[in-house]
Design an enzyme around this catalytic site. Structure first.
Site, PDB file in Angstrom:
ATOM      1  N   ASP A  83       0.846  -1.190   0.000  1.00  0.00           N
ATOM      2  CA  ASP A  83       0.000   0.000   0.000  1.00  0.00           C
ATOM      3  C   ASP A  83       0.890   1.252   0.000  1.00  0.00           C
ATOM      4  O   ASP A  83       1.868   1.319   0.763  1.00  0.00           O
ATOM      5  CB  ASP A  83      -0.859  -0.052   1.281  1.00  0.00           C
ATOM      6  CG  ASP A  83      -1.945   0.995   1.319  1.00  0.00           C
ATOM      7  OD1 ASP A  83      -2.383   1.443   0.257  1.00  0.00           O
ATOM      8  OD2 ASP A  83      -2.378   1.337   2.453  1.00  0.00           O
ATOM      9  N   GLY A 211      -9.122   5.723   2.447  1.00  0.00           N
ATOM     10  CA  GLY A 211      -9.772   6.525   3.485  1.00  0.00           C
ATOM     11  C   GLY A 211     -11.205   6.092   3.745  1.00  0.00           C
ATOM     12  O   GLY A 211     -12.058   6.905   4.077  1.00  0.00           O
TER      13      GLY A 211
HETATM   14  P1  13P Z   1      -8.494   4.903   6.549  1.00  0.00           P
HETATM   15  O1  13P Z   1      -7.549   5.860   7.231  1.00  0.00           O
HETATM   16  O2  13P Z   1      -9.816   5.524   6.333  1.00  0.00           O
HETATM   17  O3  13P Z   1      -8.592   3.607   7.241  1.00  0.00           O
HETATM   18  O4  13P Z   1      -7.860   4.609   5.096  1.00  0.00           O
HETATM   19  C1  13P Z   1      -6.882   3.621   4.948  1.00  0.00           C
HETATM   20  C2  13P Z   1      -6.185   3.680   3.635  1.00  0.00           C
HETATM   21  O5  13P Z   1      -6.570   4.366   2.711  1.00  0.00           O
HETATM   22  C3  13P Z   1      -4.998   2.838   3.497  1.00  0.00           C
HETATM   23  O6  13P Z   1      -4.394   2.982   2.246  1.00  0.00           O
HETATM   24  O1  G3H Z   2      -3.097   5.086   4.063  1.00  0.00           O
HETATM   25  C1  G3H Z   2      -2.526   4.224   4.708  1.00  0.00           C
HETATM   26  C2  G3H Z   2      -2.402   4.126   6.137  1.00  0.00           C
HETATM   27  O2  G3H Z   2      -3.556   4.505   6.821  1.00  0.00           O
HETATM   28  C3  G3H Z   2      -1.185   4.877   6.640  1.00  0.00           C
HETATM   29  O3  G3H Z   2      -0.517   3.984   7.399  1.00  0.00           O
HETATM   30  O4  G3H Z   2       1.116   4.836   9.044  1.00  0.00           O
HETATM   31  O5  G3H Z   2       1.409   2.621   7.932  1.00  0.00           O
HETATM   32  O6  G3H Z   2       1.806   4.710   6.624  1.00  0.00           O
HETATM   33  P1  G3H Z   2       1.058   4.077   7.767  1.00  0.00           P
HETATM   34 ZN    ZN Z   3      -4.525   5.039   1.559  1.00  0.00          ZN
END
Ligand code: 13P
Ligand code: G3H
Ligand code: ZN
Length: 287
Positions: A83, A211
């Site tokens: 991600d 998100g």
């Molecule tokens: P949230 O912060 O809403 O859980 O979104 C997570 C996200 O987009 C991870 O890539």
């Molecule tokens: O969008 C992704 C996560 O909410 C951010 O997580 O703190 O592991 O980068 P991270």
């Molecule tokens: Zn994200």
């Protein structure tokens, strides 16, 4: 059963439902997501960020997910995804480890640079059979205090640019910005579903909504109608984990100092949250 993310998302788009892409950081969260998927008969994506690769070790967390998926839920399609990869180096590292799906997040770059680097990432990844998610527009990370003054227009995905971006880069999935934001926010703009409909008309691939932790049923259904096939969820499961842990630790001490009991409760809380999300995304019973 480890399954390609592209295959999981394509089936979701064809079947008019969405899958959750849940962020994990440790054994308990991973096991909770796998157990929820098994119980709900739901395909799922389990994803890690660069920060988690630093925290848990990229190879370590990847093999933890792979082992749990294969050992505990062999019949459930489970995709493993990087991600928010922000550089070619981290993408190369993830591919070397064995990830079969990555996100290249060039969303903070100007359009031409985002397009050029995303295209390079796709060329590199597709040679190894790895799927790529790109992002156009930008999903903000905002504190609640900032929400009053946000100029949403500068974050939104442009549907015309999206067509060019998808065609020229060859990405397999596109993360879109339609008023969504990372984290839990008290106040946010209504999502721009007309924009989502135009993006969907212009591009044939699956869309990912980052998100999504605080998206409830109505908005989820509307997003799926307009082509969204994947919702990213991190904050909601972290909150479930931490709240449960706070309660256990500040309880009467009946769980003692047994970390397995303390963390086991947090694992169960995450599992319930993931199951709830799978239900509202409509991915339950799809296996
Ligand atoms: P949230 O912060 O809403 O859980 O979104 C997570 C996200 O987009 C991870 O890539
Ligand atoms: O969008 C992704 C996560 O909410 C951010 O997580 O703190 O592991 O980068 P991270
Ligand atoms: Zn994200």
């Amino acid at each position: 059963m480890i399954t390609s993310v592209k295959e999981i998302l394509t089936k979701a788009k064809e079947g008019s439902y969405a899958v959750g892409a849940f962020n994990t950081v440790n054994l308990e969260t991973t096991r909770a997501i796998v157990a929820a998927a098994k119980e709900m008969r739901s395909p799922v994506i389990i994803q890690v960020t660069e920060k988690t690769m630093e925290y848990a070790g990229g190879r370590g967390i990847f093999h933890l997910i792979k082992n749990d998926a294969e050992f505990y839920a062999a019949e459930i399609p489970i995709g493993i995804h990087l991600d928010h990869g922000k550089s070619l180096e981290i993408i190369q590292r993830a591919v070397a480890i064995g990830f079969t799906s990555v996100m290249y997040d060039g969303s903070r770059k100007v359009f031409a640079d985002n397009l050029e680097i995303t295209k390079k990432v796709v060329e590199f990844c597709h040679e190894s059979g790895v799927d790529v998610q790109g992002e156009l527009g930008s999903v903000p990370y905002l504190g609640e205090a900032q929400m009053g003054d946000i100029d949403w227009d500068k974050y939104m995905t442009d549907p015309v640019q999206a067509k060019v971006f998808v065609e020229e880069t060859g990405i397999d999935a596109l993360a879109v910005a339609i008023g969504n934001a990372h984290g839990f926010l008290k106040e946010r703009a209504q999502p721009d579903f007309d924009r989502m409909a135009m993006i969907n008309k212009n591009c044939a691939l699956p869309f990912v909504l980052h998100g999504a932790s605080d998206w409830e049923n109505g908005k989820v259904v509307e997003a799926i109608k307009n082509g969204v096939s994947c919702f990213n969820v991190d904050t909601a499961i972290r909150i479930a984990f931490v709240n449960n842990l706070i309660n256990s630790v500040s309880g009467q001490g009946e769980l003692g100092f047994d970390l397995r009991k303390l963390l086991g409760g947090a694992q169960d809380a995450v599992k319930e949250t993931v199951k709830y999300k799978m239900k509202i995304f409509g991915s339950d019973g799809k296996v």
